[in-house]
Motif scaffolding. Structure first.
Motif, PDB file in Angstrom:
ATOM      1  N   ASN A   1      33.486  32.017  18.340  1.00 55.87           N
ATOM      2  CA  ASN A   1      34.103  33.339  18.499  1.00 55.87           C
ATOM      3  C   ASN A   1      33.139  34.336  19.130  1.00 55.87           C
ATOM      4  OD1 ASN A   1      36.601  32.573  17.411  1.00 55.87           O
ATOM      5  ND2 ASN A   1      35.813  32.835  15.341  1.00 55.87           N
ATOM      6  N   ASP A   2      31.863  34.250  18.778  1.00 53.40           N
ATOM      7  CA  ASP A   2      30.870  35.146  19.374  1.00 53.40           C
ATOM      8  C   ASP A   2      30.771  34.933  20.881  1.00 53.40           C
ATOM      9  OD1 ASP A   2      30.334  36.144  16.837  1.00 53.40           O
ATOM     10  OD2 ASP A   2      28.491  34.970  16.581  1.00 53.40           O
ATOM     11  N   VAL A   3      30.767  33.672  21.309  1.00 49.61           N
ATOM     12  CA  VAL A   3      30.689  33.380  22.745  1.00 49.61           C
ATOM     13  C   VAL A   3      32.004  33.727  23.430  1.00 49.61           C
ATOM     14  CG1 VAL A   3      30.254  31.624  24.502  1.00 49.61           C
ATOM     15  CG2 VAL A   3      28.915  31.609  22.386  1.00 49.61           C
ATOM     16  N   LEU A   4      33.133  33.432  22.784  1.00 52.12           N
ATOM     17  CA  LEU A   4      34.428  33.778  23.368  1.00 52.12           C
ATOM     18  C   LEU A   4      34.595  35.284  23.575  1.00 52.12           C
ATOM     19  CD1 LEU A   4      36.690  31.288  21.393  1.00 52.12           C
ATOM     20  CD2 LEU A   4      36.364  31.316  23.876  1.00 52.12           C
ATOM     21  N   ALA A   5      33.849  36.096  22.830  1.00 55.40           N
ATOM     22  CA  ALA A   5      33.926  37.555  22.968  1.00 55.40           C
ATOM     23  C   ALA A   5      33.199  38.066  24.215  1.00 55.40           C
ATOM     24  CB  ALA A   5      33.353  38.229  21.719  1.00 55.40           C
ATOM     25  N   LEU A   6      32.416  37.230  24.858  1.00 61.24           N
ATOM     26  CA  LEU A   6      31.706  37.649  26.069  1.00 61.24           C
ATOM     27  C   LEU A   6      32.690  37.809  27.224  1.00 61.24           C
ATOM     28  CD1 LEU A   6      28.631  35.302  25.764  1.00 61.24           C
ATOM     29  CD2 LEU A   6      28.512  37.792  25.916  1.00 61.24           C
ATOM     30  N   PRO A   7      32.493  38.826  28.063  1.00 59.43           N
ATOM     31  CA  PRO A   7      33.379  39.006  29.222  1.00 59.43           C
ATOM     32  C   PRO A   7      33.354  37.778  30.128  1.00 59.43           C
ATOM     33  CG  PRO A   7      31.975  40.931  28.898  1.00 59.43           C
ATOM     34  CD  PRO A   7      31.472  39.867  27.963  1.00 59.43           C
ATOM     35  N   GLY A   8      34.548  37.361  30.554  1.00 61.03           N
ATOM     36  CA  GLY A   8      34.663  36.251  31.489  1.00 61.03           C
ATOM     37  C   GLY A   8      34.948  34.907  30.853  1.00 61.03           C
ATOM     38  N   VAL A   9      34.777  34.782  29.535  1.00 63.13           N
ATOM     39  CA  VAL A   9      35.008  33.500  28.877  1.00 63.13           C
ATOM     40  C   VAL A   9      36.510  33.321  28.642  1.00 63.13           C
ATOM     41  CG1 VAL A   9      34.498  32.035  26.899  1.00 63.13           C
ATOM     42  CG2 VAL A   9      32.736  33.556  27.792  1.00 63.13           C
ATOM     43  N   LEU A  10      37.068  32.241  29.185  1.00 64.53           N
ATOM     44  CA  LEU A  10      38.497  31.978  29.092  1.00 64.53           C
ATOM     45  C   LEU A  10      38.866  31.090  27.911  1.00 64.53           C
ATOM     46  CD1 LEU A  10      39.163  31.216  32.862  1.00 64.53           C
ATOM     47  CD2 LEU A  10      39.391  33.413  31.670  1.00 64.53           C
TER      48      LEU A  10
ATOM     49  N   ARG B   1      22.798  39.316  23.594  1.00 64.07           N
ATOM     50  CA  ARG B   1      23.443  39.196  22.280  1.00 64.07           C
ATOM     51  C   ARG B   1      22.823  38.124  21.398  1.00 64.07           C
ATOM     52  NH1 ARG B   1      29.937  39.938  23.338  1.00 64.07           N
ATOM     53  NH2 ARG B   1      29.738  41.758  24.687  1.00 64.07           N
ATOM     54  N   ALA B   2      22.258  37.075  21.999  1.00 63.00           N
ATOM     55  CA  ALA B   2      21.729  35.946  21.226  1.00 63.00           C
ATOM     56  C   ALA B   2      20.679  36.410  20.221  1.00 63.00           C
ATOM     57  CB  ALA B   2      21.133  34.903  22.158  1.00 63.00           C
ATOM     58  N   GLY B   3      20.894  36.046  18.962  1.00 64.87           N
ATOM     59  CA  GLY B   3      19.958  36.408  17.905  1.00 64.87           C
ATOM     60  C   GLY B   3      20.154  37.790  17.320  1.00 64.87           C
ATOM     61  N   THR B   4      21.211  38.500  17.758  1.00 74.06           N
ATOM     62  CA  THR B   4      21.509  39.830  17.213  1.00 74.06           C
ATOM     63  C   THR B   4      22.716  39.713  16.276  1.00 74.06           C
ATOM     64  OG1 THR B   4      23.108  40.515  18.894  1.00 74.06           O
ATOM     65  CG2 THR B   4      20.756  40.852  19.408  1.00 74.06           C
ATOM     66  N   GLU B   5      23.148  40.826  15.710  1.00 67.76           N
ATOM     67  CA  GLU B   5      24.310  40.825  14.832  1.00 67.76           C
ATOM     68  C   GLU B   5      25.588  40.461  15.603  1.00 67.76           C
ATOM     69  OE1 GLU B   5      23.985  44.735  16.728  1.00 67.76           O
ATOM     70  OE2 GLU B   5      22.532  43.601  15.560  1.00 67.76           O
ATOM     71  N   ARG B   6      25.578  40.610  16.930  1.00 63.88           N
ATOM     72  CA  ARG B   6      26.749  40.246  17.739  1.00 63.88           C
ATOM     73  C   ARG B   6      26.814  38.745  18.007  1.00 63.88           C
ATOM     74  NH1 ARG B   6      27.600  44.290  22.619  1.00 63.88           N
ATOM     75  NH2 ARG B   6      29.729  43.592  22.381  1.00 63.88           N
ATOM     76  N   MET B   7      25.679  38.050  17.849  1.00 65.20           N
ATOM     77  CA  MET B   7      25.642  36.603  18.042  1.00 65.20           C
ATOM     78  C   MET B   7      24.468  36.020  17.247  1.00 65.20           C
ATOM     79  SD  MET B   7      25.566  34.362  21.557  1.00 65.20           S
ATOM     80  CE  MET B   7      27.016  35.173  22.217  1.00 65.20           C
ATOM     81  N   PRO B   8      24.591  36.032  15.915  1.00 65.08           N
ATOM     82  CA  PRO B   8      23.499  35.499  15.099  1.00 65.08           C
ATOM     83  C   PRO B   8      23.332  33.995  15.308  1.00 65.08           C
ATOM     84  CG  PRO B   8      25.336  36.232  13.721  1.00 65.08           C
ATOM     85  CD  PRO B   8      25.698  36.541  15.122  1.00 65.08           C
ATOM     86  N   ILE B   9      22.103  33.559  15.243  1.00 69.23           N
ATOM     87  CA  ILE B   9      21.794  32.135  15.337  1.00 69.23           C
ATOM     88  C   ILE B   9      21.480  31.634  13.932  1.00 69.23           C
ATOM     89  CG2 ILE B   9      20.310  30.378  16.381  1.00 69.23           C
ATOM     90  CD1 ILE B   9      22.102  31.966  18.381  1.00 69.23           C
ATOM     91  N   ASN B  10      22.210  30.641  13.485  1.00 70.91           N
ATOM     92  CA  ASN B  10      22.074  30.101  12.134  1.00 70.91           C
ATOM     93  C   ASN B  10      20.894  29.142  12.064  1.00 70.91           C
ATOM     94  OD1 ASN B  10      22.756  28.089   9.878  1.00 70.91           O
ATOM     95  ND2 ASN B  10      24.297  29.675   9.570  1.00 70.91           N
ATOM     96  N   LYS B  11      20.247  29.094  10.914  1.00 73.06           N
ATOM     97  CA  LYS B  11      19.108  28.184  10.708  1.00 73.06           C
ATOM     98  C   LYS B  11      19.521  26.724  10.853  1.00 73.06           C
ATOM     99  CE  LYS B  11      19.351  27.703   5.641  1.00 73.06           C
ATOM    100  NZ  LYS B  11      20.701  28.133   5.421  1.00 73.06           N
TER     101      LYS B  11
END
Length: 104
Positions: A30-39, A81-91
């Motif tokens: 869902n985080d990646v799908l929220a990026l502009p241009g992702v279909l 966004r990677a590593g922020t609250e908009r796209m957290p990276i899980n351990k």
């Protein structure tokens, strides 16, 4: 507009496969799908049976369909966004190999 496939091969961290799959399917997609241009996106897992031995070191594969004028704009937004609250990276995320392909 250009069309691209963003292909990500990945593995979970040792012993965290269930957490990895939960995070990837229920949050990261869902985080990646929220990026502009992702279909759209599709997750896959390497099948146990193959025609011949495979050199793949990755168990999971995700394909994101992207359409936009400038691929670098997408890359910049993804990295911001990677590593922020908009796209957290899980351990539970182990190693990965992201690659962009241009649709012909």
């Amino acid at each position: 507009m250009g069309r691209y496939i963003f292909a990500v091969q990945s593995n979970p961290a040792e012993g965290l496969e269930q957490e990895y799959n939960d995070w990837y399917s229920n949050q990261h997609l869902n985080d990646v799908l929220a990026l502009p241009g992702v279909l759209g996106a599709r997750r896959l897992a390497l099948a146990d049976q193959q025609i011949m031995p495979t050199p793949h070191n990755f168990k999971y594969f995700c394909l994101y369909e992207i359409e936009l004028d400038n691929l670098q704009t997408f890359i910049d937004a993804l990295m911001a966004r990677a590593g922020t609250e908009r796209m957290p990276i899980n351990k539970a995320m182990g190693n990965s190999l992201p690659v962009f392909w241009k649709v012909m």
